[in-house]
Design a protein around this motif. Structure first.
Motif, mmCIF file in Angstrom:
data_model
loop_
_atom_site.group_PDB
_atom_site.id
_atom_site.type_symbol
_atom_site.label_atom_id
_atom_site.label_comp_id
_atom_site.label_asym_id
_atom_site.label_seq_id
_atom_site.Cartn_x
_atom_site.Cartn_y
_atom_site.Cartn_z
ATOM 1 N N PHE A 168 -36.615 -43.847 36.043
ATOM 2 C CA PHE A 168 -35.203 -43.636 35.747
ATOM 3 C C PHE A 168 -34.571 -42.860 36.893
ATOM 4 O O PHE A 168 -35.105 -41.852 37.354
ATOM 5 C CB PHE A 168 -35.057 -42.849 34.444
ATOM 6 N N ASP A 169 -33.442 -43.346 37.353
ATOM 7 C CA ASP A 169 -32.717 -42.691 38.431
ATOM 8 C C ASP A 169 -31.234 -42.735 38.084
ATOM 9 O O ASP A 169 -30.655 -43.806 37.896
ATOM 10 C CB ASP A 169 -32.983 -43.415 39.748
ATOM 11 N N PHE A 170 -30.600 -41.564 37.969
ATOM 12 C CA PHE A 170 -29.197 -41.469 37.592
ATOM 13 C C PHE A 170 -28.453 -40.670 38.641
ATOM 14 O O PHE A 170 -28.877 -39.574 39.017
ATOM 15 C CB PHE A 170 -29.052 -40.800 36.219
ATOM 16 N N PHE A 171 -27.327 -41.202 39.115
ATOM 17 C CA PHE A 171 -26.514 -40.526 40.118
ATOM 18 C C PHE A 171 -25.069 -40.576 39.696
ATOM 19 O O PHE A 171 -24.525 -41.643 39.417
ATOM 20 C CB PHE A 171 -26.707 -41.193 41.488
ATOM 21 N N PHE A 172 -24.420 -39.417 39.603
ATOM 22 C CA PHE A 172 -23.016 -39.326 39.233
ATOM 23 C C PHE A 172 -22.308 -38.445 40.253
ATOM 24 O O PHE A 172 -22.457 -37.219 40.240
ATOM 25 C CB PHE A 172 -22.881 -38.762 37.823
#
Length: 66
Positions: free
Chosen positions: A41-45
């Protein structure tokens, strides 16, 4: 409106031509941007980057309307 769209198109064209040099700028990895990495899982905001882009675009539009 036509002038604004032409100018934005030219800016995108110039950014595309200079992309190899622009990619070296740490834009999109500013302090305040949220980046979470976990297994699978990779999340970028980009919070700070979004605020900075909004500020610059608002300033440019304000200057062109004067």
């Amino acid at each position: 409106m036509q002038r604004l769209l032409i100018i934005l198109g030219l800016l995108v064209l110039v950014a595309g031509l200079f992309w190899p040099w622009l990619a070296r700028i740490p834009f999109g990895r500013l302090p305040g941007d949220i980046h979470i990495q976990r297994d699978g899982f990779d999340f970028f905001f980009p919070v700070t980057t979004g605020l900075l882009v909004s500020l610059v675009l608002s300033l440019l539009i304000w200057l062109f309307r004067r």
